[in-house]
Design a protein around this motif. Structure first.
Motif, mmCIF file in Angstrom:
data_model
loop_
_atom_site.group_PDB
_atom_site.id
_atom_site.type_symbol
_atom_site.label_atom_id
_atom_site.label_comp_id
_atom_site.label_asym_id
_atom_site.label_seq_id
_atom_site.Cartn_x
_atom_site.Cartn_y
_atom_site.Cartn_z
ATOM 1 N N PRO B 224 -11.439 -114.761 -91.859
ATOM 2 C CA PRO B 224 -12.331 -115.463 -92.786
ATOM 3 C C PRO B 224 -12.268 -116.967 -92.543
ATOM 4 N N ARG B 227 -10.571 -121.782 -96.265
ATOM 5 C CA ARG B 227 -11.082 -122.537 -97.421
ATOM 6 C C ARG B 227 -10.463 -123.921 -97.372
ATOM 7 N N LYS B 228 -11.297 -124.888 -97.590
ATOM 8 C CA LYS B 228 -10.753 -126.249 -97.636
ATOM 9 C C LYS B 228 -10.176 -126.500 -99.016
ATOM 10 N N SER B 229 -9.110 -127.268 -99.032
ATOM 11 C CA SER B 229 -8.580 -127.659 -100.336
ATOM 12 C C SER B 229 -9.649 -128.454 -101.054
ATOM 13 N N GLY B 230 -9.820 -128.175 -102.305
ATOM 14 C CA GLY B 230 -10.885 -128.844 -103.041
ATOM 15 C C GLY B 230 -10.370 -130.082 -103.743
ATOM 16 N N ARG B 231 -10.974 -130.368 -104.859
ATOM 17 C CA ARG B 231 -10.629 -131.583 -105.587
ATOM 18 C C ARG B 231 -9.668 -131.279 -106.709
ATOM 19 N N ILE B 232 -8.627 -132.069 -106.769
ATOM 20 C CA ILE B 232 -7.785 -132.040 -107.955
ATOM 21 C C ILE B 232 -8.413 -133.041 -108.922
ATOM 22 N N LEU B 233 -8.817 -132.555 -110.078
ATOM 23 C CA LEU B 233 -9.512 -133.434 -111.022
ATOM 24 C C LEU B 233 -8.521 -134.406 -111.648
ATOM 25 N N GLN B 240 -10.963 -133.947 -117.641
ATOM 26 C CA GLN B 240 -11.030 -133.038 -116.490
ATOM 27 C C GLN B 240 -11.913 -131.833 -116.784
ATOM 28 N N LEU B 244 -15.261 -130.757 -114.912
ATOM 29 C CA LEU B 244 -15.351 -129.450 -114.264
ATOM 30 C C LEU B 244 -16.625 -128.716 -114.688
ATOM 31 N N LEU B 247 -19.571 -130.303 -113.052
ATOM 32 C CA LEU B 247 -19.682 -129.971 -111.623
ATOM 33 C C LEU B 247 -20.227 -128.559 -111.423
ATOM 34 N N LEU B 248 -19.718 -127.629 -112.217
ATOM 35 C CA LEU B 248 -20.143 -126.235 -112.059
ATOM 36 C C LEU B 248 -21.630 -126.095 -112.367
ATOM 37 N N GLU B 251 -23.596 -129.436 -109.734
ATOM 38 C CA GLU B 251 -23.429 -129.430 -108.279
ATOM 39 C C GLU B 251 -23.422 -128.028 -107.709
ATOM 40 N N ASP B 252 -22.628 -127.151 -108.295
ATOM 41 C CA ASP B 252 -22.521 -125.792 -107.755
ATOM 42 C C ASP B 252 -23.600 -124.875 -108.330
#
Lengths: 325, 255
Positions: B224, B227-233, B240, B244, B247-248, B251-252
């Motif tokens: 697979p 996965r890149k490490s994402g953002r720590i808020l 936070q 979050l 963003l959900l 952005e997502d």
């Protein structure tokens, strides 16, 4: 004359399951234009579900009191009564509790190959490739059939559902002749999941690990899942500690989930757990330990105490989802 | 009570997976009894302790599988049978056909296996076998009680618990929660060396002809995407969570 693809559709609480619409789409992806696609619906008092199913494809309905709930022997008998005259080229199931149990029986009955837990279908003509996970998602393989008939189970949430057609197709009712030689009988069903969304089909999964600390510690997670109309899962650590039932376990031993949003609460992120959830679209990790491996796969991380974070998060989602747009 | 356990040897679940020359690399990998099959072995031993009889563990695979069978013997199984099969292309059709050919010559009351294997995860072989032998089965059981020629099992069906009564001979697959597998004891390990261990070539199985070629074939293998490490808020918990949710949604676009 084309081949016949049979989709074995499922209902839950009388309603068609989303995975069955995904299976109809899977049949379309795997077959040619001239092939015939039929959905087969087994159960009791499923008129409404059959009508809905007919918006997508031709339906064969077997409606009988004996089929009110899944029983391996009875469903096998009913399904073969329908399938044998059709001589299907392929039979497609959801990779659900029922599909997982019924498909291998049918594969053995048809002397067929089976490709299980398919997450994608590619190719065309005679070279249809079925993608499926190995080691719970630590690797993927493409597999093809070298013979027919073919039996396929597809994993919920991975293949787009079929779109309804402009006109309804026909519904043919088939009678079921009960088997007289049953060797098994269901004595009791204790429903713990009534009204709940199945983990493998959920669009949102809120999962707890050792960090939830107790059975009661799952309460805030359940509230968050409810706001998001999702399901609650767990890591092996939480199950082994007795905080929850093993049926909730996500990981290499346990269930593999691929929701839109996976929220890992108090889960450190052992490799076995990551295998079961790392194909989720968006991963959110909430953990007190900033070094927890779960943050390495998470899209968003909140370093903090889940008992503080989860209720606030639930409140924020509630505000958003209840507010008029 | 003639109890059989069908068992598969799998990679340890802690192993990372890598691909070499188009195949899953096996060099230096630790192999174990498939965890679900281990519950089946444990359950077989517990049933034997209550009811008497014998426990035979059966596997299909290459020579290395003997190690898993020896572990089951060390746990307390009485006999082991290895049906030799070096063909890594074998699918569940092949494996269940070989097992069915073996079982057709055996007197059995109970066959136990795992719900699925943690490597391939297809969950076909045991149920196929039950159908080929025309015996009833129940999958994903979390409890088993045998009284004379009947078994009462609890099975896990997507979180619901079903209680089923099934006439023996029957086949059951083990789900987590069925039991807690024992470790092989040192005396057990010593005794295991003297227990019957039968290795069968496929040609020694009755009714097996050339017609067990697999019906499916692997055409590609991949890992697979990492996965890149994402953002720590950042900020207060309140800030936070607000970010979050924002963003959900924006952005997502998943909410």
């Amino acid at each position: 004359m084309g081949n016949t693809y049979v989709i074995v559709a499922e209902t839950k609480g009388g309603r068609l399951r989303q995975v069955s619409l995904e299976a109809i789409h899977a049949a379309a992806l795997a077959s040619h234009e001239e092939d015939k696609r039929i959905a087969l619906l087994l159960g009791h008092q499923l008129k409404e579900a059959a009508d809905e199913l007919a918006r997508y494809t031709e339906v064969i309905l077997i409606d009988h009191p004996d089929l009110a709930s899944y029983q391996a022997e009875i469903y096998f008998a009913a399904l073969t009564q329908a399938l044998d005259p059709i001589q299907p080229y392929a039979v497609i199931f959801g990779h659900t509790a029922i599909g997982r149990d019924l498909a291998p029986q049918i594969a053995a009955h048809l002397n067929a190959g089976q490709i299980s837990d398919v997450t994608a279908i590619s190719g065309s003509g005679d070279a249809i490739a079925y993608t499926r996970p190995l080691y719970a998602g630590k690797a993927f393989e493409n597999r093809q059939f070298s013979s027919s008939p073919q039996v396929i189970t597809i994993r919920p949430n991975n293949i787009a559902p079929a779109q309804p057609a402009s006109t309804s197709s026909s519904i043919t009712e088939l009678s079921y002749t009960p088997s007289t030689s049953l060797r098994s009988v269901i004595k009791e069903v204790v429903s713990k999941s009534a009204g709940r969304i199945d983990l493998t089909e959920a669009k949102v999964v809120v999962s707890g690990g050792r960090g939830v600390k107790s059975k009661a510690g799952f309460q805030p997670l359940e509230e968050l899942a409810e706001v998001l109309q999702g399901a609650v899962g767990a890591s092996r650590g939480a199950c082994d500690a007795g905080y929850c039932d093993y049926s909730l376990q996500i990981g290499q031993t346990g269930k593999v989930v691929t929701p839109e949003i996976y929220i890992a609460c108090g889960i450190s992120g052992a490799i076995q757990h990551l295998a079961g959830m790392s194909q989720s679209r968006i991963i959110i990790a909430i953990n007190k330990d900033p070094e927890a491996p779960i943050f390495k796969v998470a899209d968003y991380g909140i370093v903090g105490d889940l008992f503080e974070v989860v209720p606030i998060l639930a409140e924020e989602f509630r505000k958003l989802l209840c507010a008029p747009n | 009570m003639n109890i059989f356990v069908i068992l598969k040897q799998t990679f340890d679940t802690e192993e990372k997976i890598s691909i070499q020359n188009g195949k899953i690399a096996e060099d230096g990998v630790k192999f174990i009894i498939n965890p679900y099959d281990e519950y089946a072995v444990e359950e077989a031993l517990r049933q034997k302790e209550q009811l008497g009889g014998s426990v035979t563990v059966v596997s299909v695979g290459p020579a290395r599988v003997a190690e898993a069978l020896r572990t089951a013997l060390a746990m307390g199984a009485d006999e082991a049978v290895l049906i030799q099969n070096d063909d890594s292309e074998s699918d569940e059709f092949t494996i269940s056909s070989l097992l069915a050919a073996y079982f057709r010559d055996q007197a059995f009351d109970l066959i136990l296996g795992g719900y699925f294997s943690v490597d391939n995860g297809a969950g076909q072989t045991a149920v196929r076998l039950a159908r080929l032998l025309d015996i009833p089965h129940a999958s994903a059981i979390t409890h088993l009680q045998i009284t004379s020629n009947h078994a009462t099992v609890n099975r896990d069906a997507e979180g619901d618990t079903e209680t089923i009564e099934i006439r023996l001979p029957a086949l059951f697959t083990a789900q987590q929660g069925l039991n807690e597998p024992r470790y092989p004891s040192l005396p057990g390990i010593m005794k295991a060396k003297k227990k019957p261990f039968l290795t069968l070539e496929q040609q020694q199985l009755n009714g097996i002809e050339a017609e067990i070629a697999p019906k499916t074939v692997r055409t590609a293998l991949s890992l697979p995407a990492e996965r890149k490490s994402g953002r720590i808020l950042q900020g207060t918990i309140q800030e936070q969570t607000v970010e979050l949710v924002h963003l959900l949604r924006n952005e997502d676009k998943v909410i």
